[in-house]
Design a protein around this motif. Structure first.
Motif, PDB file in Angstrom:
ATOM      1  N   UNK A  66      70.837  33.542  37.627  1.00 40.74           N
ATOM      2  CA  UNK A  66      69.985  33.488  36.438  1.00 40.74           C
ATOM      3  C   UNK A  66      69.593  32.043  36.164  1.00 40.74           C
ATOM      4  N   UNK A  67      68.579  31.853  35.354  1.00 42.16           N
ATOM      5  CA  UNK A  67      68.172  30.501  34.967  1.00 42.16           C
ATOM      6  C   UNK A  67      69.324  29.789  34.260  1.00 42.16           C
ATOM      7  N   UNK A  68      70.058  30.520  33.420  1.00 44.14           N
ATOM      8  CA  UNK A  68      71.189  29.914  32.716  1.00 44.14           C
ATOM      9  C   UNK A  68      72.281  29.473  33.687  1.00 44.14           C
ATOM     10  N   UNK A  69      72.536  30.277  34.723  1.00 48.87           N
ATOM     11  CA  UNK A  69      73.548  29.909  35.706  1.00 48.87           C
ATOM     12  C   UNK A  69      73.138  28.656  36.477  1.00 48.87           C
ATOM     13  N   UNK A  70      71.853  28.552  36.791  1.00 54.54           N
ATOM     14  CA  UNK A  70      71.357  27.359  37.475  1.00 54.54           C
ATOM     15  C   UNK A  70      71.503  26.142  36.578  1.00 54.54           C
ATOM     16  N   UNK A  78      68.125  17.106  37.687  1.00 56.67           N
ATOM     17  CA  UNK A  78      67.312  17.795  36.679  1.00 56.67           C
ATOM     18  C   UNK A  78      66.022  18.327  37.292  1.00 56.67           C
ATOM     19  N   UNK A  79      65.406  17.537  38.162  1.00 56.34           N
ATOM     20  CA  UNK A  79      64.179  17.982  38.833  1.00 56.34           C
ATOM     21  C   UNK A  79      64.477  19.178  39.733  1.00 56.34           C
ATOM     22  N   UNK A  80      65.588  19.105  40.455  1.00 54.56           N
ATOM     23  CA  UNK A  80      65.992  20.214  41.318  1.00 54.56           C
ATOM     24  C   UNK A  80      66.240  21.473  40.482  1.00 54.56           C
ATOM     25  N   UNK A  81      66.894  21.299  39.337  1.00 53.15           N
ATOM     26  CA  UNK A  81      67.131  22.435  38.432  1.00 53.15           C
ATOM     27  C   UNK A  81      65.830  23.106  38.054  1.00 53.15           C
ATOM     28  N   UNK A  82      64.815  22.309  37.731  1.00 51.83           N
ATOM     29  CA  UNK A  82      63.528  22.874  37.313  1.00 51.83           C
ATOM     30  C   UNK A  82      62.853  23.622  38.463  1.00 51.83           C
ATOM     31  N   UNK A 112      64.725  26.907  38.813  1.00 51.88           N
ATOM     32  CA  UNK A 112      64.425  27.788  37.683  1.00 51.88           C
ATOM     33  C   UNK A 112      63.028  28.375  37.810  1.00 51.88           C
ATOM     34  N   UNK A 113      62.082  27.554  38.239  1.00 57.46           N
ATOM     35  CA  UNK A 113      60.713  28.054  38.449  1.00 57.46           C
ATOM     36  C   UNK A 113      60.700  29.116  39.546  1.00 57.46           C
ATOM     37  N   UNK A 114      61.504  28.902  40.589  1.00 57.94           N
ATOM     38  CA  UNK A 114      61.568  29.877  41.669  1.00 57.94           C
ATOM     39  C   UNK A 114      62.104  31.214  41.198  1.00 57.94           C
ATOM     40  N   UNK A 115      63.127  31.172  40.333  1.00 56.52           N
ATOM     41  CA  UNK A 115      63.686  32.405  39.788  1.00 56.52           C
ATOM     42  C   UNK A 115      62.674  33.110  38.903  1.00 56.52           C
ATOM     43  N   UNK A 116      61.963  32.355  38.058  1.00 57.31           N
ATOM     44  CA  UNK A 116      60.967  32.958  37.174  1.00 57.31           C
ATOM     45  C   UNK A 116      59.837  33.592  37.983  1.00 57.31           C
ATOM     46  N   UNK A 117      59.433  32.947  39.070  1.00 56.82           N
ATOM     47  CA  UNK A 117      58.385  33.494  39.933  1.00 56.82           C
ATOM     48  C   UNK A 117      58.834  34.810  40.552  1.00 56.82           C
ATOM     49  N   UNK A 118      60.090  34.859  40.986  1.00 64.49           N
ATOM     50  CA  UNK A 118      60.622  36.091  41.557  1.00 64.49           C
ATOM     51  C   UNK A 118      60.633  37.218  40.523  1.00 64.49           C
ATOM     52  N   UNK A 119      60.997  36.897  39.295  1.00 67.77           N
ATOM     53  CA  UNK A 119      61.043  37.911  38.247  1.00 67.77           C
ATOM     54  C   UNK A 119      59.653  38.472  37.957  1.00 67.77           C
ATOM     55  N   UNK A 120      58.645  37.586  38.006  1.00 66.47           N
ATOM     56  CA  UNK A 120      57.278  38.038  37.738  1.00 66.47           C
ATOM     57  C   UNK A 120      56.762  38.939  38.844  1.00 66.47           C
ATOM     58  N   UNK A 121      57.207  38.655  40.083  1.00 60.97           N
ATOM     59  CA  UNK A 121      56.734  39.447  41.216  1.00 60.97           C
ATOM     60  C   UNK A 121      57.536  40.730  41.408  1.00 60.97           C
ATOM     61  N   UNK A 122      58.747  40.763  40.840  1.00 63.41           N
ATOM     62  CA  UNK A 122      59.608  41.935  40.989  1.00 63.41           C
ATOM     63  C   UNK A 122      60.220  42.285  39.642  1.00 63.41           C
ATOM     64  N   UNK A 123      59.612  43.205  38.890  1.00 54.72           N
ATOM     65  CA  UNK A 123      60.099  43.572  37.552  1.00 54.72           C
ATOM     66  C   UNK A 123      61.545  44.040  37.526  1.00 54.72           C
ATOM     67  N   UNK A 124      62.065  44.520  38.650  1.00 61.14           N
ATOM     68  CA  UNK A 124      63.437  45.020  38.681  1.00 61.14           C
ATOM     69  C   UNK A 124      64.460  43.888  38.479  1.00 61.14           C
TER      70      UNK A 124
END
Length: 231
Positions: free
Chosen positions: A78-82, A208-212, A215-227
């Motif tokens: 999750x974004x929080x875990x990252x 911090x940059x790596x974290x972002x 996090x962006x990668x996780x958000x992109x995955x969520x948008x492409x896969x609603x599950x």
């Protein structure tokens, strides 16, 4: 002469664990993969018992989730875990850096300079698997020189999760590669100048940059896969 425990070959569980750990941390087994005891056992040519035991060990590292009646799942973080992982990385690395510069600055500088030189050799022939390994070696150098093995052990327990994130989300992007290169160069120079404050600031900005990016990668995955919305 009777063989000592150190002379004995690895157990089937240990071998299965090592192979699965390597596959997950290198991204060969990607986030979202469901692993079957039976299928993995057949692939490795062993029974299901050592595979099951290896799954439990991987779960203790936070790399998999064992789901009853379903199998072993490699979860998306999750974004929080990252965020939590990167916050802890910053604190541990900056502390290890401070100890290393106080106790073994010459050793630290020699180690990271050698690793950074290898990174530089890849500028015209970027192989991201090799670069990830060098990146790992660069950051672990702080702990090798800090004079505190317990601190290194704590970082080592997090390292598989850090590697898995790199493998899944640090794509071979030329622009990001250049930024990463400049940040590592700045850290080397700050250590050479005995400038702890500058090195620590760069580590903070780098992670911090790596974290972002992650996090962006996780958000992109969520948008492409609603599950994945609840993950």
């Amino acid at each position: 002469m009777t063989a000592s425990p150190l002379d004995r070959p690895k157990s089937l569980t240990a071998m299965a664990f090592d192979r699965l750990l390597e596959s997950i941390t290198q991204g060969e087994i990607a986030y979202g993969t469901m692993l079957s005891e039976k299928a993995v056992a057949e692939t490795f040519g062993t029974s299901k018992t050592p595979i099951r035991e290896a799954f439990f060990q991987l779960q203790s590292l936070g790399l998999v989730e064992i789901q009853p009646q379903k199998g072993c799942y490699v979860p998306y973080p999750t974004v929080d875990k990252v965020r939590e992982l990167c916050e802890l990385r910053i604190e541990l690395e900056c502390y290890a850096l401070r100890l290393s510069m106080e106790r073994n600055q010459k050793r630290l500088l020699k180690s990271i300079s050698k690793t950074f030189a290898q990174m530089e050799e890849m500028r015209d022939d970027y192989r991201y698997e090799t670069y990830h390994k060098l990146d790992q070696d660069f950051h672990k150098a702080f702990f090798a020189a800090c004079g505190n093995t317990l601190l290194g052990d704590i970082y080592g327990s997090l390292d598989p999760r850090i590697q898995a994130l790199r493998a899944n989300f640090s794509s071979p992007n030329e622009q990001l590669f250049a930024v990463s290169r400049d940040e590592h160069a700045a850290i080397v120079q700050a250590i050479a100048d005995n400038d702890l404050a500058s090195a620590s600031r760069t580590i903070h900005a780098h992670i911090t940059r790596v974290r972002d990016i992650y996090s962006d990668g996780i958000q992109t995955l969520k948008q492409s896969d609603p599950s994945l919305a609840d993950h």
